[in-house]
Scaffold this motif. Structure first.
Motif, PDB file in Angstrom:
ATOM      1  N   GLY A  34      48.113  11.082   4.459  1.00  0.00           N
ATOM      2  CA  GLY A  34      46.979  11.598   3.712  1.00  0.00           C
ATOM      3  C   GLY A  34      47.330  12.363   2.455  1.00  0.00           C
ATOM      4  N   ALA A  35      48.617  12.489   2.146  1.00  0.00           N
ATOM      5  CA  ALA A  35      49.021  13.226   0.937  1.00  0.00           C
ATOM      6  C   ALA A  35      48.689  12.416  -0.315  1.00  0.00           C
ATOM      7  CB  ALA A  35      50.511  13.534   0.977  1.00  0.00           C
ATOM      8  N   THR A  36      48.388  13.122  -1.383  1.00  0.00           N
ATOM      9  CA  THR A  36      48.103  12.519  -2.679  1.00  0.00           C
ATOM     10  C   THR A  36      49.334  12.628  -3.568  1.00  0.00           C
ATOM     11  OG1 THR A  36      45.759  13.098  -2.559  1.00  0.00           O
ATOM     12  CG2 THR A  36      46.668  12.646  -4.746  1.00  0.00           C
ATOM     13  N   LEU A  37      49.663  11.543  -4.264  1.00  0.00           N
ATOM     14  CA  LEU A  37      50.804  11.545  -5.171  1.00  0.00           C
ATOM     15  C   LEU A  37      50.317  11.680  -6.610  1.00  0.00           C
ATOM     16  CD1 LEU A  37      53.064   8.687  -3.741  1.00  0.00           C
ATOM     17  CD2 LEU A  37      52.921  11.096  -3.049  1.00  0.00           C
ATOM     18  N   VAL A  38      51.041  12.464  -7.390  1.00  0.00           N
ATOM     19  CA  VAL A  38      50.728  12.662  -8.808  1.00  0.00           C
ATOM     20  C   VAL A  38      51.998  12.420  -9.609  1.00  0.00           C
ATOM     21  CG1 VAL A  38      49.945  14.279 -10.582  1.00  0.00           C
ATOM     22  CG2 VAL A  38      48.960  14.375  -8.272  1.00  0.00           C
ATOM     23  N   ALA A  39      51.924  11.543 -10.589  1.00  0.00           N
ATOM     24  CA  ALA A  39      53.049  11.307 -11.493  1.00  0.00           C
ATOM     25  C   ALA A  39      52.912  12.227 -12.692  1.00  0.00           C
ATOM     26  CB  ALA A  39      53.070   9.850 -11.943  1.00  0.00           C
ATOM     27  N   ALA A  40      53.864  13.121 -12.886  1.00  0.00           N
ATOM     28  CA  ALA A  40      53.865  14.007 -14.045  1.00  0.00           C
ATOM     29  C   ALA A  40      54.711  13.345 -15.129  1.00  0.00           C
ATOM     30  CB  ALA A  40      54.433  15.371 -13.674  1.00  0.00           C
ATOM     31  N   THR A  41      54.057  12.789 -16.133  1.00  0.00           N
ATOM     32  CA  THR A  41      54.762  12.059 -17.172  1.00  0.00           C
ATOM     33  C   THR A  41      53.969  12.076 -18.461  1.00  0.00           C
ATOM     34  OG1 THR A  41      55.629   9.892 -17.834  1.00  0.00           O
ATOM     35  CG2 THR A  41      53.690   9.888 -16.401  1.00  0.00           C
ATOM     36  N   ASP A  42      54.673  12.044 -19.572  1.00  0.00           N
ATOM     37  CA  ASP A  42      54.010  11.922 -20.856  1.00  0.00           C
ATOM     38  C   ASP A  42      54.311  10.580 -21.507  1.00  0.00           C
ATOM     39  OD1 ASP A  42      52.572  14.576 -21.551  1.00  0.00           O
ATOM     40  OD2 ASP A  42      54.439  15.162 -20.608  1.00  0.00           O
ATOM     41  N   GLY A  63      45.065  -5.065 -12.080  1.00  0.00           N
ATOM     42  CA  GLY A  63      45.679  -4.931 -13.398  1.00  0.00           C
ATOM     43  C   GLY A  63      46.796  -3.912 -13.438  1.00  0.00           C
ATOM     44  N   LEU A  64      47.528  -3.778 -12.333  1.00  0.00           N
ATOM     45  CA  LEU A  64      48.555  -2.738 -12.222  1.00  0.00           C
ATOM     46  C   LEU A  64      49.564  -2.801 -13.361  1.00  0.00           C
ATOM     47  CD1 LEU A  64      49.850  -0.488 -10.464  1.00  0.00           C
ATOM     48  CD2 LEU A  64      51.141  -2.288  -9.295  1.00  0.00           C
ATOM     49  N   GLY A  65      49.953  -3.997 -13.760  1.00  0.00           N
ATOM     50  CA  GLY A  65      50.992  -4.131 -14.769  1.00  0.00           C
ATOM     51  C   GLY A  65      50.615  -3.625 -16.136  1.00  0.00           C
ATOM     52  N   ALA A  66      49.326  -3.430 -16.393  1.00  0.00           N
ATOM     53  CA  ALA A  66      48.868  -3.002 -17.722  1.00  0.00           C
ATOM     54  C   ALA A  66      48.381  -1.559 -17.750  1.00  0.00           C
ATOM     55  CB  ALA A  66      47.753  -3.922 -18.202  1.00  0.00           C
ATOM     56  N   LEU A  67      48.414  -0.849 -16.636  1.00  0.00           N
ATOM     57  CA  LEU A  67      47.851   0.503 -16.594  1.00  0.00           C
ATOM     58  C   LEU A  67      48.738   1.493 -17.347  1.00  0.00           C
ATOM     59  CD1 LEU A  67      46.636   0.738 -12.883  1.00  0.00           C
ATOM     60  CD2 LEU A  67      45.286   0.223 -14.936  1.00  0.00           C
ATOM     61  N   PRO A  68      48.146   2.393 -18.152  1.00  0.00           N
ATOM     62  CA  PRO A  68      48.934   3.394 -18.873  1.00  0.00           C
ATOM     63  C   PRO A  68      49.729   4.268 -17.903  1.00  0.00           C
ATOM     64  CG  PRO A  68      46.679   3.320 -19.700  1.00  0.00           C
ATOM     65  CD  PRO A  68      46.704   2.481 -18.457  1.00  0.00           C
ATOM     66  N   GLY A  69      50.987   4.511 -18.250  1.00  0.00           N
ATOM     67  CA  GLY A  69      51.843   5.340 -17.412  1.00  0.00           C
ATOM     68  C   GLY A  69      52.596   4.570 -16.368  1.00  0.00           C
ATOM     69  N   GLY A  70      52.222   3.301 -16.120  1.00  0.00           N
ATOM     70  CA  GLY A  70      52.904   2.518 -15.099  1.00  0.00           C
ATOM     71  C   GLY A  70      54.363   2.265 -15.410  1.00  0.00           C
ATOM     72  N   GLY A  71      54.726   2.268 -16.693  1.00  0.00           N
ATOM     73  CA  GLY A  71      56.100   2.011 -17.078  1.00  0.00           C
ATOM     74  C   GLY A  71      57.004   3.223 -17.039  1.00  0.00           C
ATOM     75  N   ALA A  72      56.478   4.389 -16.701  1.00  0.00           N
ATOM     76  CA  ALA A  72      57.298   5.605 -16.671  1.00  0.00           C
ATOM     77  C   ALA A  72      58.402   5.495 -15.632  1.00  0.00           C
ATOM     78  CB  ALA A  72      56.412   6.811 -16.357  1.00  0.00           C
ATOM     79  N   ALA A  73      59.593   5.952 -16.017  1.00  0.00           N
ATOM     80  CA  ALA A  73      60.747   6.007 -15.110  1.00  0.00           C
ATOM     81  C   ALA A  73      61.028   4.661 -14.457  1.00  0.00           C
ATOM     82  CB  ALA A  73      60.549   7.100 -14.054  1.00  0.00           C
ATOM     83  N   ILE A 133      53.436   4.719  -7.977  1.00  0.00           N
ATOM     84  CA  ILE A 133      52.569   5.843  -7.603  1.00  0.00           C
ATOM     85  C   ILE A 133      51.106   5.458  -7.754  1.00  0.00           C
ATOM     86  CG2 ILE A 133      51.890   8.175  -8.320  1.00  0.00           C
ATOM     87  CD1 ILE A 133      54.919   8.611  -8.952  1.00  0.00           C
ATOM     88  N   LEU A 134      50.778   4.737  -8.824  1.00  0.00           N
ATOM     89  CA  LEU A 134      49.408   4.250  -8.988  1.00  0.00           C
ATOM     90  C   LEU A 134      49.042   3.265  -7.881  1.00  0.00           C
ATOM     91  CD1 LEU A 134      49.432   3.692 -12.861  1.00  0.00           C
ATOM     92  CD2 LEU A 134      48.201   5.496 -11.624  1.00  0.00           C
ATOM     93  N   ALA A 135      49.980   2.420  -7.492  1.00  0.00           N
ATOM     94  CA  ALA A 135      49.722   1.445  -6.424  1.00  0.00           C
ATOM     95  C   ALA A 135      49.432   2.124  -5.100  1.00  0.00           C
ATOM     96  CB  ALA A 135      50.917   0.504  -6.274  1.00  0.00           C
ATOM     97  N   LEU A 136      49.984   3.331  -4.910  1.00  0.00           N
ATOM     98  CA  LEU A 136      49.757   4.091  -3.674  1.00  0.00           C
ATOM     99  C   LEU A 136      48.500   4.960  -3.752  1.00  0.00           C
ATOM    100  CD1 LEU A 136      53.455   5.130  -2.959  1.00  0.00           C
ATOM    101  CD2 LEU A 136      52.061   3.567  -1.580  1.00  0.00           C
ATOM    102  N   GLY A 137      47.691   4.729  -4.774  1.00  0.00           N
ATOM    103  CA  GLY A 137      46.459   5.506  -4.910  1.00  0.00           C
ATOM    104  C   GLY A 137      46.631   6.810  -5.638  1.00  0.00           C
ATOM    105  N   GLY A 138      47.808   7.022  -6.234  1.00  0.00           N
ATOM    106  CA  GLY A 138      48.059   8.249  -6.980  1.00  0.00           C
ATOM    107  C   GLY A 138      47.502   8.183  -8.387  1.00  0.00           C
TER     108      GLY A 138
END
Length: 376
Positions: A179-187, A237-247, A254-259
């Motif tokens: 039940g934990a929520t994941l957050v990607a901290a990235t610019d 559209g996971l491959g085109a989402l902003p921030g998906g390319g980080a790290a 993280i987005l795929a896991l609902g973060g």
């Protein structure tokens, strides 16, 4: 005066950068009031900066590096049930020798071990600082550590690394997030795939050849399609989402896991009370290892300089090397920029070697120089 630098990658953490500049300033203007607020944007130093600002418990967690060697990680657990960790402790480029850099083979599995530890310690929200990674596996290793194993067409678990994802055909298991929520901290706002994606933009920095980049981008495209099809809750559209390319695509995992993705520098500046410190400052000094064109695209220096400009406060940048043009820097809010390489005499006179081997000395000297120029 407000002193809020980022790390000088490969030489000094942000706290030591700030301490060296402050020491030099005080040699000249001891009575001046200095506010020291070291910064991070999600990369190396993220946990240390937040621990200094937020308190909480720092918990050592053994993990593994991008090629499977043991690595020392940690999580910061605060009283509100939030855990902070940084991908670089398990996936960092600094954990590999230059000859070992190969994003076809490196894995993010160790990051999954850190996330698992945070959840086992009761975290309800896990904030992951993304940056400085040696991996390009779209978080496949992290997912495996969390219970989601990529499989080939025969139903066998794939080897680790981005290249192996060219054969991905399905997934086994489900994510153990409790039940934990994941957050990607990235610019970084790059998507996972394409010309501006993880493989094309950041792969070469991690050792990828042009042929590797093409292979990895195709492999990640296949993996993204499998995640969308087989992982419940994965956004379309996971491959085109902003921030998906980080790290190296950890953002996409993280987005795929609902973060979700949040600004790393925004998160840190709020935590340390930077806006109030900027309001009170009559001079801002920030900095990073290399002040270049990427610095003005959402990194620490850009955020600090822009905020100073909006308040009408001069902002000086200190860096190991400076390659940003004066006009471009001024438009971003930078009043002046100083290079350690030039301070030590330039590259032809050994300035680069000195900047790498004696950064604290150079920063202390620049701090004194700035005090002579700016102190009232």
């Amino acid at each position: 005066m407000l002193l809020c630098p980022d790390k000088f990658a490969g030489t000094l953490p942000a706290q030591e950068v700030a301490a060296a500049v402050a020491e030099g300033w005080r040699e000249v203007a001891e009575a001046d009031q200095l506010f020291i607020r070291p910064l991070a944007d999600g990369g190396p130093g993220f946990v240390a900066v937040l621990a200094e600002a937020l308190g909480g418990r720092r918990i050592a967690v053994p993990t593994v590096a991008p090629l499977g060697r043991p690595a020392a990680g940690e999580i910061l657990l605060t009283d509100d049930g939030t855990a902070y960790l940084e991908s670089a402790q398990a996936c960092g480029l600094h954990l590999l020798a230059r000859a070992e850099r190969d994003p076809k083979a490196t894995t993010s599995y160790g990051l999954g071990a850190l996330v698992t530890a945070a959840i086992e310690h009761g975290a309800r929200t896990v904030v992951i600082g993304l940056g400085g990674s040696a991996t390009n596996d779209a978080g496949a290793g992290m997912l495996a550590a969390l219970g989601v194993t990529p499989l080939d067409g025969a139903g066998l678990a794939l080897p680790y690394g981005g290249a192996a994802l060219a054969a991905v055909a399905g997934l086994d298991g489900s994510p153990r997030l409790r039940g934990a929520t994941l957050v990607a901290a990235t610019d970084v706002d790059n998507p996972l795939l394409g010309l501006h994606g993880a493989s094309n933009v950041y792969g070469p920095q991690k050792g990828a050849t042009r042929e590797d980049v093409l292979l990895l981008d195709a492999a990640l495209e296949r993996f993204a399609a499998v995640l969308e099809r087989d992982l419940p809750g994965c956004p379309a559209g996971l491959g085109a989402l902003p921030g998906g390319g980080a790290a190296g695509g950890l953002g996409a995992a993280i987005l795929a896991l609902g973060g979700r993705c949040e600004s790393g520098i925004g998160l840190v500046t709020r935590a340390i009370g930077l806006p109030a410190a900027l309001d009170a400052a009559d001079l801002v000094i920030t900095g990073e290892g290399s002040f270049d064109h990427q610095s003005l695209r959402g990194k620490v220096v850009a955020g600090v300089a822009g905020a100073a400009r909006d308040r009408g406060v001069p902002c000086v940048v200190l860096a190991g090397q400076v390659s940003t043009g004066r006009r471009e820097a001024a438009a971003a809010g930078v009043t002046d920029a100083y290079s350690l390489v030039e301070h030590f005499g330039g590259e032809e006179r050994g300035g680069l070697d000195a900047a790498l081997s004696r950064p604290a000395e150079g920063l202390r000297q620049l701090g004194a120089r700035l005090a002579r120029q700016w102190s009232r």
